[in-house]
Structure formats: C-alpha cells, structure tokens
Design a protein around this motif. Sequence first.
Motif, PDB file in Angstrom:
ATOM      1  N   VAL A 109     -21.224  72.547 -10.717  1.00 36.48           N
ATOM      2  CA  VAL A 109     -21.663  71.416 -11.534  1.00 36.48           C
ATOM      3  C   VAL A 109     -22.696  70.597 -10.759  1.00 36.48           C
ATOM      4  CG1 VAL A 109     -20.956  69.266 -12.662  1.00 36.48           C
ATOM      5  CG2 VAL A 109     -19.532  71.317 -12.878  1.00 36.48           C
ATOM      6  N   LYS A 110     -22.485  70.454  -9.460  1.00 38.18           N
ATOM      7  CA  LYS A 110     -23.426  69.678  -8.642  1.00 38.18           C
ATOM      8  C   LYS A 110     -24.821  70.307  -8.685  1.00 38.18           C
ATOM      9  CE  LYS A 110     -23.090  66.802  -4.683  1.00 38.18           C
ATOM     10  NZ  LYS A 110     -22.208  66.376  -3.618  1.00 38.18           N
ATOM     11  N   GLU A 111     -24.890  71.639  -8.729  1.00 41.59           N
ATOM     12  CA  GLU A 111     -26.184  72.319  -8.826  1.00 41.59           C
ATOM     13  C   GLU A 111     -26.832  72.074 -10.181  1.00 41.59           C
ATOM     14  OE1 GLU A 111     -25.936  76.482  -7.941  1.00 41.59           O
ATOM     15  OE2 GLU A 111     -25.022  76.134  -5.986  1.00 41.59           O
ATOM     16  N   LYS A 112     -26.040  72.069 -11.241  1.00 43.79           N
ATOM     17  CA  LYS A 112     -26.567  71.934 -12.600  1.00 43.79           C
ATOM     18  C   LYS A 112     -26.719  70.484 -13.052  1.00 43.79           C
ATOM     19  CE  LYS A 112     -24.762  76.390 -13.943  1.00 43.79           C
ATOM     20  NZ  LYS A 112     -23.674  77.114 -14.559  1.00 43.79           N
ATOM     21  N   MET A 113     -25.861  69.603 -12.537  1.00 38.56           N
ATOM     22  CA  MET A 113     -25.871  68.195 -12.940  1.00 38.56           C
ATOM     23  C   MET A 113     -25.724  67.314 -11.689  1.00 38.56           C
ATOM     24  SD  MET A 113     -23.489  68.400 -16.366  1.00 38.56           S
ATOM     25  CE  MET A 113     -24.094  66.877 -17.093  1.00 38.56           C
ATOM     26  N   PRO A 114     -26.753  67.278 -10.841  1.00 40.56           N
ATOM     27  CA  PRO A 114     -26.635  66.549  -9.572  1.00 40.56           C
ATOM     28  C   PRO A 114     -26.451  65.040  -9.734  1.00 40.56           C
ATOM     29  CG  PRO A 114     -28.888  67.300  -9.919  1.00 40.56           C
ATOM     30  CD  PRO A 114     -28.055  67.918 -11.000  1.00 40.56           C
ATOM     31  N   ASP A 115     -26.755  64.504 -10.923  1.00 42.77           N
ATOM     32  CA  ASP A 115     -26.584  63.070 -11.139  1.00 42.77           C
ATOM     33  C   ASP A 115     -25.146  62.698 -11.513  1.00 42.77           C
ATOM     34  OD1 ASP A 115     -26.895  64.469 -13.542  1.00 42.77           O
ATOM     35  OD2 ASP A 115     -27.666  62.703 -14.596  1.00 42.77           O
ATOM     36  N   ALA A 116     -24.266  63.678 -11.636  1.00 45.05           N
ATOM     37  CA  ALA A 116     -22.857  63.386 -11.919  1.00 45.05           C
ATOM     38  C   ALA A 116     -22.225  62.673 -10.718  1.00 45.05           C
ATOM     39  CB  ALA A 116     -22.098  64.675 -12.229  1.00 45.05           C
ATOM     40  N   ARG A 117     -21.103  62.012 -10.963  1.00 49.01           N
ATOM     41  CA  ARG A 117     -20.345  61.319  -9.911  1.00 49.01           C
ATOM     42  C   ARG A 117     -19.241  62.278  -9.472  1.00 49.01           C
ATOM     43  NH1 ARG A 117     -18.857  57.778 -13.012  1.00 49.01           N
ATOM     44  NH2 ARG A 117     -20.335  56.159 -12.489  1.00 49.01           N
ATOM     45  N   PHE A 118     -19.196  62.592  -8.173  1.00 47.13           N
ATOM     46  CA  PHE A 118     -18.236  63.560  -7.651  1.00 47.13           C
ATOM     47  C   PHE A 118     -17.160  62.839  -6.847  1.00 47.13           C
ATOM     48  CE2 PHE A 118     -21.974  65.844  -8.753  1.00 47.13           C
ATOM     49  CZ  PHE A 118     -21.486  67.003  -9.326  1.00 47.13           C
TER      50      PHE A 118
END
Length: 187
Positions: A109-118
Amino acid sequence: MNTRLTVLAGPTAVGKGTVSTYIRQNHPEVWFSVSATTRPRRPGEVDGVHYHFLSDDDFDALIADGQLLEYAVVHGRHRYGTPAAPVRERLEQGVPALLEIDLQGARQVKEKMPDARFVFLAPPSWDELVSRLTGRGTESAEEQQRRLATAKREMAAEAEFDVTIVNDHVRTAAEELLSLMGISTSD
C-alpha cells in the motif's frame, strides 16, 4: 473531498482485530475494508463481514484483473488481499477509511498510496505478545511457532511506519488511533 487512508499493521496476535472491533462498535463513521483471504473460516466468522473467504482460483482471478490494492502470503500458508475499488470509493466520498492488514500488505500500500497514514500497533512487550498468541488456543503448537517467527520479523519493521501505538489497553489504543485520524473520541 479526498480523505487520507489509515493503514494499521503490526505483528501477529498484537490485537489489531480487537482494536478494530472496538472502533467498529463505537465509531460507525469509520469504514473498514474487508480483506479477501484463502484461509479457512474460523468459528464465528462471517463471509463478507470478517473476510471475503475465497478459493485459490478466485483469489488468482482478482490478482490477474488488478483488483487488489495489496496481497500477500501470510505465515507461509494463506493469502490475504485488499480489494482496491471499495477503498478508493470511500476515500473519494470523504469517508474515514481504515485498513487492518499485515506488514507485507502495508508495504505494498505504501508503494501505491504513499500519502496514506501508516500506524504500527505494538505489544507492550515481547512476552505479552507470546502470551496473547499462545493464549488464543486457535492454532496448533507448530502454527504458534510459525507465527512467533513471523512476529519477530514484523516487530523489526516498526521504523517503517509513521507512528507507533502500544496496545496495552484496547480502548486507549483505539482512541489514540481515532485521534490520529481526526475523529473525536469524547462522548
């Protein structure tokens, strides 16, 4: 409106499901993605609510059609994945969305949606994690050892996340997560 996706991950048996259940029960405004999996259903689990339980062939078809935001083999045995369309739809609608997934999935998900909050959910201690895993009674001794080996690798990935929440009390951990998402927890 475009809302930021929140991704919750952490080692096996840390309590991701328990924290998520608390949020589901107390904050219906948060939308949860329902993952697809090839693992067998556990007692009490409902298809389409807890997971979408799929055959290997059906899971392969989702991969081939590019319909998964992420997918992975977990504990060396079963596959899990997040259907992409429902996630994107909720975010476009401005609905707070939460993915409760494993470490491999969070990396995709970080690769596809790097603006997400992890968000990394951590146990209070390694001993507490071992106690939680072995105390569930849902896995064989062999499966417990496999999950503990996985958990050691997962714990080492904590630095890859934006923030860590220690799950020493379910309500406190859930409210900290909700606060990060900008959701009020006051009654």
